[in-house]
Design a protein around this motif. Structure first.
Motif, PDB file in Angstrom:
ATOM      1  N   LYS A   1       3.086  11.816 -15.123  1.00 56.55           N
ATOM      2  CA  LYS A   1       2.362  10.941 -16.040  1.00 56.55           C
ATOM      3  C   LYS A   1       0.924  10.750 -15.570  1.00 56.55           C
ATOM      4  CE  LYS A   1       3.115   6.688 -18.557  1.00 56.55           C
ATOM      5  NZ  LYS A   1       3.983   5.536 -18.725  1.00 56.55           N
ATOM      6  N   LEU A   2      -0.024  11.005 -16.474  1.00 58.18           N
ATOM      7  CA  LEU A   2      -1.438  10.826 -16.213  1.00 58.18           C
ATOM      8  C   LEU A   2      -1.924   9.651 -17.054  1.00 58.18           C
ATOM      9  CD1 LEU A   2      -4.258  11.881 -15.166  1.00 58.18           C
ATOM     10  CD2 LEU A   2      -4.368  13.153 -17.302  1.00 58.18           C
TER      11      LEU A   2
ATOM     12  N   TYR B   1      -5.610   6.177 -22.066  1.00 59.50           N
ATOM     13  CA  TYR B   1      -5.043   7.461 -22.443  1.00 59.50           C
ATOM     14  C   TYR B   1      -3.870   7.756 -21.515  1.00 59.50           C
ATOM     15  CZ  TYR B   1      -4.697  12.549 -22.897  1.00 59.50           C
ATOM     16  OH  TYR B   1      -4.238  13.827 -23.069  1.00 59.50           O
ATOM     17  N   GLU B   2      -2.695   7.983 -22.095  1.00 59.11           N
ATOM     18  CA  GLU B   2      -1.509   8.323 -21.313  1.00 59.11           C
ATOM     19  C   GLU B   2      -1.015   9.694 -21.742  1.00 59.11           C
ATOM     20  OE1 GLU B   2       1.575   5.395 -21.212  1.00 59.11           O
ATOM     21  OE2 GLU B   2       0.150   3.761 -20.964  1.00 59.11           O
ATOM     22  N   TYR B   3      -0.724  10.526 -20.764  1.00 56.43           N
ATOM     23  CA  TYR B   3      -0.244  11.874 -21.040  1.00 56.43           C
ATOM     24  C   TYR B   3       0.955  12.157 -20.148  1.00 56.43           C
ATOM     25  CZ  TYR B   3      -0.175  16.972 -21.373  1.00 56.43           C
ATOM     26  OH  TYR B   3       0.214  18.274 -21.566  1.00 56.43           O
TER      27      TYR B   3
ATOM     28  N   SER C   1     -14.171   9.526 -18.175  1.00 55.02           N
ATOM     29  CA  SER C   1     -12.781   9.228 -17.823  1.00 55.02           C
ATOM     30  C   SER C   1     -12.700   8.676 -16.414  1.00 55.02           C
ATOM     31  CB  SER C   1     -11.933  10.498 -17.900  1.00 55.02           C
ATOM     32  OG  SER C   1     -11.949  11.029 -19.187  1.00 55.02           O
ATOM     33  N   ILE C   2     -11.864   7.663 -16.262  1.00 53.73           N
ATOM     34  CA  ILE C   2     -11.579   7.112 -14.941  1.00 53.73           C
ATOM     35  C   ILE C   2     -10.065   7.078 -14.784  1.00 53.73           C
ATOM     36  CG2 ILE C   2     -11.781   5.120 -13.425  1.00 53.73           C
ATOM     37  CD1 ILE C   2     -14.330   4.348 -14.871  1.00 53.73           C
ATOM     38  N   ASN C   3      -9.581   7.695 -13.724  1.00 55.38           N
ATOM     39  CA  ASN C   3      -8.151   7.732 -13.455  1.00 55.38           C
ATOM     40  C   ASN C   3      -7.667   6.342 -13.062  1.00 55.38           C
ATOM     41  OD1 ASN C   3      -5.565   8.219 -12.329  1.00 55.38           O
ATOM     42  ND2 ASN C   3      -6.160  10.331 -11.936  1.00 55.38           N
ATOM     43  N   LYS C   4      -6.466   5.993 -13.512  1.00 59.41           N
ATOM     44  CA  LYS C   4      -5.891   4.674 -13.209  1.00 59.41           C
ATOM     45  C   LYS C   4      -5.812   4.436 -11.703  1.00 59.41           C
ATOM     46  CE  LYS C   4      -1.686   1.982 -13.564  1.00 59.41           C
ATOM     47  NZ  LYS C   4      -0.348   1.880 -14.097  1.00 59.41           N
TER      48      LYS C   4
END
Length: 164
Positions: free
Chosen positions: A106-107, A98-100, A121-124
């Motif tokens: 940028k998330l 998921y990119e926002y 969810s796991i953050n990059k």
């Protein structure tokens, strides 16, 4: 990557949220007291600044409260993740990146869809080597070979209607 290493990612996120909440509370209390003292004791032209400081203190205390609440939600996610990665890896049915973008910020997260309709969810930035693609393939190879990788409207529809 083992199940324990994945669970450590969730544990670190919980620890940092709790730490932030612990830091915000005393800062907020100090700001409230300082703002009220400034508002009550200083000249008329400084009252607005005192009120501003007190409001910042209230916001800081509220931030601490929200941090505590979000850490409890994260702990529930940790329990779910522990169950999935140690006992029921077949419940992991869908994973995608998921990119926002928000005004240049940028998330990037890896979303993990579970059979019960929940998303983890796991953050990059929390992934080893910050490589989300290899993490997805590792999930497929080590945990559930039937997992669907990648986002599509069809998969989102199936997931939302629990058609797995």
């Amino acid at each position: 990557m083992t199940a324990q290493e994945i669970l450590t990612i969730f544990e670190k996120e919980i620890a940092s949220t709790k730490k932030l909440a612990k830091v915000l509370l005393p800062i907020g209390v100090v700001l409230i007291v300082a703002g009220l003292i400034m508002y009550l004791m200083l000249a008329a032209n400084s009252k607005n600044f005192g009120l501003f400081v007190a409001i910042c203190g209230v916001l800081s205390v509220l931030g601490s409260w929200f941090g505590n609440k979000s850490s409890k939600v994260l702990e529930e996610e940790l329990v779910m993740a522990h169950e999935v990665f140690t006992q029921k890896p077949k419940d992991l049915v869908w994973a995608y990146i998921y990119e926002y973008n928000n005004k240049g910020s940028k998330l990037i997260q890896v979303k993990l869809g579970l059979r019960n309709g929940k998303l983890l969810s796991i953050n990059k930035n929390q992934l080893p080597n910050k490589d989300e693609q290899s993490f997805l393939y590792m999930l497929k190879n080590n945990f559930n070979p039937d997992i669907v990788l990648g986002y599509s409207k069809e998969m989102e529809y199936k997931f939302n209607n629990k058609q797995f």
